[in-house]
Design a protein around this motif. Structure first.
Motif, short mmCIF file in Angstrom:
data_model
loop_
_atom_site.label_atom_id
_atom_site.label_comp_id
_atom_site.label_asym_id
_atom_site.label_seq_id
_atom_site.Cartn_x
_atom_site.Cartn_y
_atom_site.Cartn_z
N GLY A 172 1.46 -1.12 -0.07
CA GLY A 172 0.25 0.28 -0.08
C GLY A 172 0.86 1.58 0.33
N ASN A 173 0.45 2.40 -0.34
CA ASN A 173 0.73 3.37 -0.86
C ASN A 173 1.56 4.16 0.95
N ASP A 174 0.73 4.43 1.74
CA ASP A 174 1.04 4.40 2.86
C ASP A 174 1.70 3.57 3.83
N TYR A 175 1.96 2.89 3.26
CA TYR A 175 2.79 1.47 4.73
C TYR A 175 4.23 2.12 4.85
N PRO A 176 5.31 2.44 3.86
CA PRO A 176 6.18 3.08 4.60
C PRO A 176 6.27 4.17 5.98
N ALA A 177 5.17 4.62 5.20
CA ALA A 177 4.92 6.15 6.04
C ALA A 177 4.74 5.83 7.41
N TYR A 178 3.92 4.73 7.27
CA TYR A 178 4.09 4.37 8.64
C TYR A 178 4.36 3.04 9.55
N ILE A 179 5.68 2.83 8.83
CA ILE A 179 6.39 1.74 9.89
C ILE A 179 7.22 2.75 10.09
N ASP A 180 7.59 4.23 9.17
CA ASP A 180 9.06 5.33 9.59
C ASP A 180 8.40 5.35 10.62
N ASP A 181 7.53 6.14 10.75
CA ASP A 181 6.93 7.21 12.10
C ASP A 181 6.88 5.97 13.19
N PHE A 182 6.13 5.29 12.84
CA PHE A 182 6.24 4.27 14.16
C PHE A 182 7.48 3.97 15.23
N TRP A 202 -4.83 7.39 17.30
CA TRP A 202 -3.23 6.67 16.81
C TRP A 202 -1.79 6.53 17.48
N LEU A 203 -1.54 8.45 17.78
CA LEU A 203 -0.61 7.85 18.67
C LEU A 203 -0.54 7.11 19.66
N PHE A 204 -1.76 6.83 20.41
CA PHE A 204 -1.29 6.39 21.34
C PHE A 204 -1.11 4.78 21.00
N LEU A 205 -2.32 4.02 20.06
CA LEU A 205 -1.74 2.84 20.05
C LEU A 205 -0.35 2.65 19.64
N TYR A 206 0.53 3.36 18.95
CA TYR A 206 2.12 3.86 18.64
C TYR A 206 2.85 3.02 19.82
N TYR A 207 2.89 3.87 20.95
CA TYR A 207 2.77 3.97 22.19
C TYR A 207 2.86 3.08 22.85
N LEU A 208 1.11 2.50 22.95
CA LEU A 208 0.83 1.01 23.15
C LEU A 208 1.93 -0.14 23.07
N PHE A 209 1.85 0.11 20.95
CA PHE A 209 2.19 -1.51 20.53
C PHE A 209 4.36 -1.08 20.29
N ILE A 217 -17.97 6.77 17.94
CA ILE A 217 -17.63 8.02 16.95
C ILE A 217 -16.35 8.72 17.60
N GLY A 218 -16.77 8.50 18.91
CA GLY A 218 -16.32 9.59 19.14
C GLY A 218 -14.61 8.72 19.20
N LEU A 219 -14.65 7.20 19.41
CA LEU A 219 -13.45 6.97 19.53
C LEU A 219 -12.47 7.25 18.14
N ALA A 220 -14.09 6.80 17.26
CA ALA A 220 -13.00 6.42 15.93
C ALA A 220 -13.02 7.80 14.74
N SER A 221 -13.11 8.60 15.80
CA SER A 221 -12.23 10.46 15.10
C SER A 221 -10.84 10.69 16.16
N LEU A 222 -10.77 9.91 17.23
CA LEU A 222 -9.21 9.97 17.15
C LEU A 222 -8.52 9.05 16.72
N PHE A 223 -9.20 8.32 16.06
CA PHE A 223 -7.69 6.93 14.98
C PHE A 223 -8.02 7.97 13.13
N HIS A 224 -8.65 8.83 13.18
CA HIS A 224 -9.83 9.76 12.19
C HIS A 224 -10.35 10.65 12.02
N SER A 225 -9.80 12.53 12.12
CA SER A 225 -11.36 13.11 12.60
C SER A 225 -11.95 13.43 12.05
N SER A 226 -12.10 12.93 10.67
CA SER A 226 -13.09 12.69 9.38
C SER A 226 -14.15 12.03 10.10
#
Length: 357
Positions: free
Chosen positions: A45-55, A77-84, A166-175
């Motif tokens: 996927g197009n965004d996979y490298p960016a996700y793993i680099d930022d992690f 999403w940042l919390f997931l990064y920290y959690l994992f 939906i509030g929880l979902a917005s914590l991963f993607h504000s849209s």
């Protein structure tokens, strides 16, 4: 593309056999294999490298505060990064894949008749904007899954739990905040009768002609609420127009048969209508395509329900064939696209990764 297509055929075949009472477990097996496909993917996927680099970047810093200073990603999403961080990026992908398959399995199991399991799975794995694209759009994929998970709360008229989801979902993607009003589509038992269906279709057509007039207002809204989405802005080509005609015809069909649906299934038809309204508007503001991704997934339920409702067997087969053809055509176009063919063309697993991330 060939490898993915072969995988998908296996998923669909298992779902087809699951219609028989003695083989219901094969739907679970189908989604278990989909889980393996999603969990074991690497650099897909197009965004996979960016996700793993930022992690890796955020994981290399010991400070919890540093992680949350990132301005690009939402806090969830940042919390997931920290959690994992102790377990690695691959572990995060595995958990997300498991949740994703759990949601889609139960969605199909609950809202699709056994004879159409295969069709729903076919739509999920072959429609490029669903399973495949979600391999790249990880944050929004999680937000979409949370939205689908929360639909039962609309049926139960449980506003608190729906809005919490939906509030929880917005914590991963504000849209995901655009999904808050969707709750009101299901709290009243209203049918899409013929006059209303005509109004919806005429509005859809008028959006093609006059949608540009709404662009300034939509741009302000997108810029105010979801500023980061404007980076997706660009032009969308109309093509020959044949696809538009076929899709518009399917929309008319959905509007016609929406009246005959049960209360629970009817909600998905109403969500699908929102999806179709976004099509003409996105021609002038392409970032709306990302908003439309939340509503598009309703088709996994809507198309099987529509085909089932058609009584004439000849028309039923013809409509089914048209939907399958359009889906496979879009699947082929996706993998030949200059934007996606390089990052999605070759499926790799974590076993080919140079190290464990």
């Amino acid at each position: 593309m060939t490898t993915i297509a072969l995988f998908n055929i296996v998923f669909v075949l298992l779902a087809y056999l699951a219609q028989y009472k003695s083989k219901e477990y094969l739907l679970k097996l189908s989604f278990f294999l989909i889980f393996l496909f999603l969990a074991l993917r690497y650099n897909y996927g197009n965004d996979y490298p960016a996700y793993i680099d930022d992690f890796l970047l955020l994981a290399s810093n010991n400070s919890f505060d540093y992680t949350f200073k990132n301005e690009y990603y939402e806090k969830g999403w940042l919390f997931l990064y920290y959690l994992f961080k102790p377990f690695g990026f691959f572990a995060l992908i595995t958990v997300l894949a498991a949740f994703n398959c759990f949601v889609y399995y139960h969605l199909i199991k609950k809202y699709v008749l056994p004879g159409y399991y295969w069709f729903a799975v076919f739509l999920y794995v072959f429609t490029p904007g669903f399973m495949v694209l979600h391999c790249s759009a990880m944050r929004q994929s999680l937000a979409i899954a949370l939205f689908l998970f929360s639909i039962d709360y609309i049926h139960k008229k449980d506003a608190i739990r729906y809005f919490l989801c939906i509030g929880l979902a917005s914590l991963f993607h504000s849209s995901a905040l655009v999904l808050l009003p969707v709750y009101f589509l299901g709290i009243f038992d209203w049918k899409i009768k013929r006059p209303l269906a005509i109004i919806f279709f005429v509005t859809y057509i008028l959006f093609f002609q006059f949608g540009a007039l709404l662009t300034p207002f939509m741009s302000i809204f997108m810029g105010t609420k979801f500023e980061s989405y404007l980076r997706y802005e660009g032009s969308i080509e109309m093509g020959s127009g044949l696809g538009l005609i076929l899709n518009s015809s399917l929309f008319a069909l959905i509007l016609f048969y929406a009246y005959f649906q049960s209360k629970q299934t009817s909600l998905f038809f109403k969500i699908a209508i929102l999806s179709y309204f976004i099509i003409p508007l996105s021609l002038n503001l392409s970032s709306l395509v990302r908003i439309g991704m939340y509503f598009d997934v309703a088709m996994i339920i809507v198309f099987p329900a529509t085909v089932y409702t058609i009584k004439n067997p000849t028309i039923k087969v013809a409509i089914l064939a048209i939907i399958v053809f359009i889906t496979l055509y879009n699947f082929n176009v996706f993998f030949k696209s200059e934007v996606f063919k390089e990052s999605f063309g070759t499926y790799q697993t974590i076993f080919s990764a140079p190290q464990y991330y």
